[in-house]
Design a protein around this motif. Structure first.
Motif, PDB file in Angstrom:
ATOM      1  N   ALA A   1     -14.837  19.508 -51.445  1.00  0.00           N
ATOM      2  CA  ALA A   1     -15.161  20.104 -50.142  1.00  0.00           C
ATOM      3  C   ALA A   1     -13.913  20.686 -49.503  1.00  0.00           C
ATOM      4  N   ASN A   2     -12.811  19.952 -49.584  1.00  0.00           N
ATOM      5  CA  ASN A   2     -11.560  20.451 -49.033  1.00  0.00           C
ATOM      6  C   ASN A   2     -11.138  21.744 -49.728  1.00  0.00           C
TER       7      ASN A   2
ATOM      8  N   LEU B   1     -11.735  24.362 -42.559  1.00  0.00           N
ATOM      9  CA  LEU B   1     -12.347  23.994 -41.285  1.00  0.00           C
ATOM     10  C   LEU B   1     -11.808  22.666 -40.778  1.00  0.00           C
ATOM     11  N   LEU B   2     -11.533  21.769 -41.717  1.00  0.00           N
ATOM     12  CA  LEU B   2     -10.865  20.520 -41.365  1.00  0.00           C
ATOM     13  C   LEU B   2      -9.418  20.698 -41.785  1.00  0.00           C
ATOM     14  N   MET B   3      -8.590  21.117 -40.827  1.00  0.00           N
ATOM     15  CA  MET B   3      -7.261  21.641 -41.141  1.00  0.00           C
ATOM     16  C   MET B   3      -6.401  20.617 -41.876  1.00  0.00           C
ATOM     17  N   TYR B   4      -5.386  21.138 -42.587  1.00  0.00           N
ATOM     18  CA  TYR B   4      -4.519  20.269 -43.368  1.00  0.00           C
ATOM     19  C   TYR B   4      -3.691  19.333 -42.494  1.00  0.00           C
TER      20      TYR B   4
ATOM     21  N   LEU C   1     -10.422  14.758 -43.326  1.00  0.00           N
ATOM     22  CA  LEU C   1     -10.999  14.752 -44.664  1.00  0.00           C
ATOM     23  C   LEU C   1     -10.018  14.216 -45.698  1.00  0.00           C
ATOM     24  N   LEU C   2      -8.775  14.651 -45.618  1.00  0.00           N
ATOM     25  CA  LEU C   2      -7.785  14.231 -46.604  1.00  0.00           C
ATOM     26  C   LEU C   2      -7.332  12.797 -46.380  1.00  0.00           C
ATOM     27  N   GLU C   3      -7.259  12.396 -45.125  1.00  0.00           N
ATOM     28  CA  GLU C   3      -6.877  11.010 -44.852  1.00  0.00           C
ATOM     29  C   GLU C   3      -7.925  10.056 -45.402  1.00  0.00           C
TER      30      GLU C   3
ATOM     31  N   ILE D   1      -3.863  17.586 -57.686  1.00  0.00           N
ATOM     32  CA  ILE D   1      -3.948  19.019 -57.381  1.00  0.00           C
ATOM     33  C   ILE D   1      -3.879  19.252 -55.878  1.00  0.00           C
ATOM     34  N   THR D   2      -4.600  18.441 -55.122  1.00  0.00           N
ATOM     35  CA  THR D   2      -4.661  18.614 -53.666  1.00  0.00           C
ATOM     36  C   THR D   2      -3.323  18.331 -53.021  1.00  0.00           C
ATOM     37  N   TRP D   3      -2.690  17.236 -53.412  1.00  0.00           N
ATOM     38  CA  TRP D   3      -1.417  16.872 -52.770  1.00  0.00           C
ATOM     39  C   TRP D   3      -0.288  17.831 -53.170  1.00  0.00           C
ATOM     40  N   GLU D   4      -0.395  18.406 -54.352  1.00  0.00           N
ATOM     41  CA  GLU D   4       0.567  19.440 -54.729  1.00  0.00           C
ATOM     42  C   GLU D   4       0.427  20.647 -53.793  1.00  0.00           C
TER      43      GLU D   4
END
Length: 596
Positions: A202-203, A211-214, A241-243, A311-314
């Motif tokens: 989703a992110n 929409l759910l900012m970084y 979302l990421l938290e 991938i996301t954290w990179e």
């Protein structure tokens, strides 16, 4: 069983039993974006063909028309004999609250710039309430600290028998944290992996301007009005979302503590034999087993989620944390290739088997292609392509076919074809059998969650499908679903259904369900914001479990059930009103696609 949810409110009763008592308008009460299709269904005991309907716009403009013939009679999806559809397929260009009226009944149609944007954060609210361990949120207290030294259990004989025994070496493992799966207090690696992967998908699908900012500062500036406290997000520097995804990723980092140990489940059937309680008051704390088996299904599911985390954290500019997740994903994937592993493992309980998934191809393919994206190593892609699953007949917590084929579609045209084949099956079901709501599948336990996954699959299939005039290639000009499943399923979730309710618990909506099967909310006395109901289930299974439910004979929802589909907004009904963490990821992903 004791009922913990609040009683059905007067406003809810008025939605289900209007004064006329024989005509009911069903529509999406979350609202419609300008220009998007507006479809209403008028269910009635009487034939309303030829009746005049009126539409009064907020600015005073008025129009009228006549009701056409009933499109379907009483059937598997429709409890009443006449079901008339009114479609404004071009939508309304004027924003505001517009009043549709027919046969003495009215519907307030909301046209909003972003009808789902403010709802987008709410599934995360419930997911946070499902946290286990020390990192809980008020009014929840830290729970199950004893999981930090959970006793290892191993298969008792053939893992396919689903029996377990204490580890003869007396080992313990640290599996504190994670999320509880549903209304119980068990934790499952398979479902946590699914939830993490699809949160991160989703992110990713939110694109370069999510929409759910970084970062939390951008999130606050975005104008969203979440019903969650942002303090923890500000401290972490991550968007909500990421938290939340990180909470699951960090638990998955714990599930392979030794070369011969892999945790597939925390807790066992004893959880279901306890009195209703808060997780923090569980007398089993410190006694819960960690069921351990070198299951390839579970190893690969966790590897896929952790590789997606890398991938996301990179992309976040955090390479050190990305490497932590990526290295563990590689380790799990490589361990799954070794000869001493087993296909799968599960607990066989008295009532049902706990998440028995004996098909590896989807998790293996997803892990392989995601590791290829992370490492660039073509060997992972070769494994993924060789293992790729066929088009699914029906997605679920154990059938990740659409996820794997969507991920593979960037590298393999045949994966794109399989995804399109799967999507066309759901579109055909909705077209031929799902009217008047556009239901793409059958009634099962947790049917709504599966229908949402079907909708996501069709939406993602459009991303890899050649287009012709913006329509699905398999649908002709007069097709009922030529604009796709997404608007139909969103309508269904938010009120255009037999019962006229929103299946997402949200106090923003006038017609929300209110009674969840979850003792925690009852003890805490709070509304379960953002939880996704399991929705209607198949009538046969529901009858088999009726002895566990406390449903009154005069419950107003009886009237809207059919011979095949049953739903009750009742806190003892664990078939309809339990909420799963998988479902939270599914609804957030669908709302993301709808809000882009």
């Amino acid at each position: 069983m004791r009922s913990f949810g609040p009683l059905l409110t007067a406003s809810m009763l008025s939605l289900s039993t209007p004064a006329a008592a024989d005509t009911f308008i069903r529509w999406n009460q979350a609202g419609y974006a300008p220009g998007h299709p507006v479809r209403l269904v008028i269910m009635s005991e009487a034939d309303l063909s030829g009746e005049i309907w009126t539409l009064q716009l907020e600015d005073g403009d008025e129009s009228e028309g006549r009701i056409g013939p009933s499109t379907v009679g009483r059937g598997p999806h429709t409890p009443l004999p006449f079901n008339h559809e009114v479609d404004f397929l071009s939508g309304f260009s004027k924003k505001g609250s517009h009043l549709f009226s027919v046969a003495g009944e009215s519907a307030a149609i909301q046209v909003l710039d972003q009808p789902y944007r403010e709802l987008l954060t709410e599934p995360l609210v419930h997911l946070r309430m499902m946290r286990s361990g020390p990192n809980t949120v008020p009014p929840r207290r830290p729970s199950h600290p004893g999981d930090a030294r959970a006793h290892v259990w191993i298969p008792d004989g053939d893992p396919d028998k689903g029996r377990w025994k204490p580890d003869p070496l007396g080992r313990t493992v640290d599996v504190e944290g994670g999320w509880y799966d549903a209304g119980d207090q068990l934790k499952f690696t398979l479902n946590i992996s699914y939830t993490v992967f699809h949160l991160l998908l989703a992110n990713e699908l939110q694109g370069v301007r999510p929409l759910l900012m970084y970062d939390s500062g951008s999130y606050i500036k975005s104008g969203l009005t979440p019903s969650i406290d942002l303090e923890s997000y500000i401290k972490s520097g991550l968007a909500p979302l990421l938290e939340e995804a990180k909470h699951g990723l960090d638990w998955l980092m714990k599930v392979h503590p030794a070369d011969d140990l892999f945790v597939i489940q925390v807790g066992n059937e004893d959880d279901h034999n306890q009195p209703l309680r808060l997780p923090e008051d569980d007398l089993l704390d410190g006694k819960r087993p960690a069921l351990c088996a070198l299951s390839r299904v579970h190893l690969n599911s966790a590897a896929a989620a952790l590789a997606m985390g890398a991938i996301t954290w990179e992309k976040l500019g955090l390479p050190d944390q990305a490497s932590v997740y990526g290295d563990e994903a590689v380790r799990l994937f490589q361990r799954a290739q070794q000869s001493d592993t087993v296909l799968t493992a599960f607990e066989r309980a008295k009532t049902n088997d706990f998440y028995h998934d004996d098909s590896l191809e989807d998790q293996l393919a997803l892990a392989g292609v995601t590791l290829h994206r992370w490492t660039g190593d073509p060997a992972y892609l070769e494994i993924a392509i060789a293992a790729a699953p066929p088009a699914s007949a029906e997605p679920s917590w154990k059938s990740w076919h659409w996820s794997a084929n969507y991920a593979l579609s960037a590298f393999d045209p045949s994966a794109a074809a399989r995804l399109r084949e799967e999507a066309d099956r759901y579109l055909e079901n909705a077209e031929q059998h799902g009217r008047p709501w556009g239901i793409p599948g059958r009634y099962v336990w947790g049917a709504l969650h599966r229908w949402i996954e079907m909708t996501i699959a069709t939406e993602l299939a459009e991303k890899v499908r050649p287009r012709r005039s913006g329509r699905f290639l398999s649908m002709n000009e007069d097709s009922y679903i030529k604009s796709g499943l997404t608007p139909l399923m969103l309508d269904y979730i938010f009120g255009r259904n037999n019962w006229g309710v929103s299946f997402l618990f949200s106090e923003r909506l006038p017609n929300t369900v209110r009674n969840i099967y979850s003792p925690a909310y009852g003890f805490l006395g709070i509304f379960p914001t953002g939880a996704l109901s399991e929705g209607p289930g198949n009538a046969r299974s529901h009858r088999e479990f009726m002895r566990y439910f406390e449903i009154a004979d005069n419950d107003p929802f009886h009237r809207f059930n059919t011979a095949e589909g049953v739903f009750f907004d009742n806190s003892t009904d664990f078939m309809c009103q339990e909420s799963t963490i998988n479902g939270q990821a599914d609804i957030l992903l669908l709302l993301t696609l709808a809000s882009r």
